[in-house]
Design a protein around this motif. Structure first.
Motif, PDB file in Angstrom:
ATOM      1  N   TYR A  13      58.483  36.860  42.057  1.00 42.46           N
ATOM      2  CA  TYR A  13      59.701  37.478  41.902  1.00 42.46           C
ATOM      3  C   TYR A  13      60.066  37.542  43.472  1.00 42.46           C
ATOM      4  O   TYR A  13      59.398  38.291  44.274  1.00 42.46           O
ATOM      5  CB  TYR A  13      59.722  38.570  41.559  1.00 42.46           C
ATOM      6  CG  TYR A  13      60.795  39.681  41.640  1.00 42.46           C
ATOM      7  CD1 TYR A  13      61.982  39.030  40.970  1.00 42.46           C
ATOM      8  CD2 TYR A  13      61.170  40.638  41.994  1.00 42.46           C
ATOM      9  CE1 TYR A  13      63.221  39.719  40.788  1.00 42.46           C
ATOM     10  CE2 TYR A  13      62.509  41.437  42.094  1.00 42.46           C
ATOM     11  CZ  TYR A  13      63.399  40.974  41.668  1.00 42.46           C
ATOM     12  OH  TYR A  13      64.655  41.410  41.697  1.00 42.46           O
ATOM     13  N   ALA A  14      61.189  36.964  43.826  1.00 42.09           N
ATOM     14  CA  ALA A  14      61.589  37.168  45.374  1.00 42.09           C
ATOM     15  C   ALA A  14      63.040  37.355  45.462  1.00 42.09           C
ATOM     16  O   ALA A  14      63.785  37.085  44.497  1.00 42.09           O
ATOM     17  CB  ALA A  14      61.467  35.700  46.273  1.00 42.09           C
ATOM     18  N   LYS A  15      63.501  38.226  46.788  1.00 45.56           N
ATOM     19  CA  LYS A  15      64.965  38.664  46.841  1.00 45.56           C
ATOM     20  C   LYS A  15      65.235  37.980  48.036  1.00 45.56           C
ATOM     21  O   LYS A  15      64.492  37.850  48.977  1.00 45.56           O
ATOM     22  CB  LYS A  15      64.996  40.107  46.920  1.00 45.56           C
ATOM     23  CG  LYS A  15      64.366  40.938  45.800  1.00 45.56           C
ATOM     24  CD  LYS A  15      64.622  42.435  45.979  1.00 45.56           C
ATOM     25  CE  LYS A  15      63.828  43.269  44.701  1.00 45.56           C
ATOM     26  NZ  LYS A  15      63.792  44.418  45.115  1.00 45.56           N
ATOM     27  N   PHE A  16      66.399  37.318  48.049  1.00 41.79           N
ATOM     28  CA  PHE A  16      67.078  36.405  49.403  1.00 41.79           C
ATOM     29  C   PHE A  16      68.378  37.251  49.556  1.00 41.79           C
ATOM     30  O   PHE A  16      69.115  37.258  48.748  1.00 41.79           O
ATOM     31  CB  PHE A  16      67.345  35.108  48.765  1.00 41.79           C
ATOM     32  CG  PHE A  16      65.947  34.336  48.601  1.00 41.79           C
ATOM     33  CD1 PHE A  16      64.994  33.660  49.369  1.00 41.79           C
ATOM     34  CD2 PHE A  16      65.475  34.402  47.448  1.00 41.79           C
ATOM     35  CE1 PHE A  16      63.956  33.056  49.385  1.00 41.79           C
ATOM     36  CE2 PHE A  16      64.114  33.749  46.866  1.00 41.79           C
ATOM     37  CZ  PHE A  16      63.537  33.126  48.159  1.00 41.79           C
ATOM     38  N   LEU A  17      68.794  37.604  50.931  1.00 38.19           N
ATOM     39  CA  LEU A  17      69.834  37.545  51.475  1.00 38.19           C
ATOM     40  C   LEU A  17      70.422  36.293  52.199  1.00 38.19           C
ATOM     41  O   LEU A  17      69.803  35.574  52.762  1.00 38.19           O
ATOM     42  CB  LEU A  17      69.775  38.868  52.374  1.00 38.19           C
ATOM     43  CG  LEU A  17      69.127  39.891  51.754  1.00 38.19           C
ATOM     44  CD1 LEU A  17      68.733  41.068  53.060  1.00 38.19           C
ATOM     45  CD2 LEU A  17      70.212  40.655  51.053  1.00 38.19           C
ATOM     46  N   SER A  29      73.810  43.406  52.943  1.00 37.98           N
ATOM     47  CA  SER A  29      72.958  43.620  51.987  1.00 37.98           C
ATOM     48  C   SER A  29      73.536  43.843  50.469  1.00 37.98           C
ATOM     49  O   SER A  29      72.765  44.333  49.561  1.00 37.98           O
ATOM     50  CB  SER A  29      72.291  44.957  52.450  1.00 37.98           C
ATOM     51  OG  SER A  29      73.071  45.982  52.443  1.00 37.98           O
ATOM     52  N   ARG A  32      72.847  39.673  47.095  1.00 35.21           N
ATOM     53  CA  ARG A  32      71.398  39.302  47.006  1.00 35.21           C
ATOM     54  C   ARG A  32      71.083  38.319  46.030  1.00 35.21           C
ATOM     55  O   ARG A  32      71.718  38.517  44.840  1.00 35.21           O
ATOM     56  CB  ARG A  32      70.476  40.481  46.745  1.00 35.21           C
ATOM     57  CG  ARG A  32      69.182  40.366  47.059  1.00 35.21           C
ATOM     58  CD  ARG A  32      68.522  41.627  46.962  1.00 35.21           C
ATOM     59  NE  ARG A  32      68.472  42.316  45.477  1.00 35.21           N
ATOM     60  CZ  ARG A  32      68.227  43.499  45.104  1.00 35.21           C
ATOM     61  NH1 ARG A  32      67.843  44.184  46.085  1.00 35.21           N
ATOM     62  NH2 ARG A  32      68.555  43.920  44.099  1.00 35.21           N
ATOM     63  N   LEU A  33      70.209  37.382  46.109  1.00 35.96           N
ATOM     64  CA  LEU A  33      69.771  36.355  45.315  1.00 35.96           C
ATOM     65  C   LEU A  33      68.505  36.793  44.643  1.00 35.96           C
ATOM     66  O   LEU A  33      67.435  36.893  45.728  1.00 35.96           O
ATOM     67  CB  LEU A  33      70.008  34.734  45.761  1.00 35.96           C
ATOM     68  CG  LEU A  33      69.471  33.970  44.680  1.00 35.96           C
ATOM     69  CD1 LEU A  33      70.726  33.902  43.457  1.00 35.96           C
ATOM     70  CD2 LEU A  33      69.609  32.252  45.395  1.00 35.96           C
ATOM     71  N   ASN A  34      68.133  37.246  43.273  1.00 31.94           N
ATOM     72  CA  ASN A  34      66.799  37.299  43.001  1.00 31.94           C
ATOM     73  C   ASN A  34      66.310  36.236  42.183  1.00 31.94           C
ATOM     74  O   ASN A  34      67.013  35.815  41.474  1.00 31.94           O
ATOM     75  CB  ASN A  34      67.047  38.703  42.054  1.00 31.94           C
ATOM     76  CG  ASN A  34      67.399  39.900  42.926  1.00 31.94           C
ATOM     77  OD1 ASN A  34      67.318  39.958  44.015  1.00 31.94           O
ATOM     78  ND2 ASN A  34      67.686  41.121  41.997  1.00 31.94           N
ATOM     79  N   ASP A  48      55.516  43.816  39.385  1.00 32.46           N
ATOM     80  CA  ASP A  48      56.086  42.750  38.402  1.00 32.46           C
ATOM     81  C   ASP A  48      55.702  43.184  37.054  1.00 32.46           C
ATOM     82  O   ASP A  48      56.760  42.948  35.979  1.00 32.46           O
ATOM     83  CB  ASP A  48      55.829  41.510  38.789  1.00 32.46           C
ATOM     84  CG  ASP A  48      56.083  41.071  40.163  1.00 32.46           C
ATOM     85  OD1 ASP A  48      57.199  41.637  40.700  1.00 32.46           O
ATOM     86  OD2 ASP A  48      55.408  40.300  40.802  1.00 32.46           O
ATOM     87  N   SER A  51      57.699  46.742  36.160  1.00 33.04           N
ATOM     88  CA  SER A  51      58.937  46.763  36.084  1.00 33.04           C
ATOM     89  C   SER A  51      59.488  45.986  34.625  1.00 33.04           C
ATOM     90  O   SER A  51      60.674  46.058  34.361  1.00 33.04           O
ATOM     91  CB  SER A  51      59.499  45.939  37.237  1.00 33.04           C
ATOM     92  OG  SER A  51      59.171  44.788  37.305  1.00 33.04           O
TER      93      SER A  51
END
Length: 160
Positions: A13-17, A29, A32-34, A48, A51
């Protein structure tokens, strides 16, 4: 199994800005692309699991209705999702109704957005009109003062 979009940086699981590529600071901010990389489920972290992301990933990876039922069993949210998936995929009339309802919701959201935009434009136009009326009133008052001054000094305003 799906192919990882970033094999050189495996992550479940990654979060991108959005990032400025020259100075490496984030653009905002608020956007965001999860990314949930289903091919990396084996390296999922405790957070993970806690959640519920791993449970959702397993739901997406299931190949049969039996697997889906097993994963959804005992979880009211997943059972509801599974019921909806089953209904949409097995009963054509239900699918048509569901799609029509989704279109209705989308159309209503668009109409609300257009209504809001129109209301903003109307308010801006009213404000401009009010400012114009104030300016016109001030201009008339100044013209009348100028006319009075001209008359007081013996000059006929019609001669100018």
């Amino acid at each position: 199994m799906p192919k990882s979009p970033f094999p050189e940086h495996p992550e479940f699981y990654a979060k991108f800005l959005l990032l400025n590529t020259k100075y490496h600071y984030p653009y905002t901010s608020n956007f965001r692309l999860n990314v949930l990389d289903l091919s990396q489920i084996e390296i999922a972290m405790d957070e993970d699991y806690n959640s519920g992301l791993v449970h959702w990933a397993k739901l997406f990876l299931a190949n049969t209705w039996e697997e889906l039922n097993q994963i959804a069993s005992g979880n009211p949210v997943f059972e509801e999702v599974l019921d909806l998936m089953y209904t949409i995929n097995t009963i054509p009339q239900e699918r048509t109704l569901f799609e029509a309802h989704q279109k209705y919701l989308s159309d209503m959201a668009s109409l609300r957005s257009e209504k809001d935009d129109t209301a903003v434009e109307l308010a801006e136009t009213k404000a401009k009109l009010t400012n114009t009326e104030v300016e016109l009133s001030q201009s008339k008052a100044q013209n009348e003062q100028l006319r009075q001054l001209l008359l007081e000094n013996g000059i006929d305003p019609g001669d100018i």
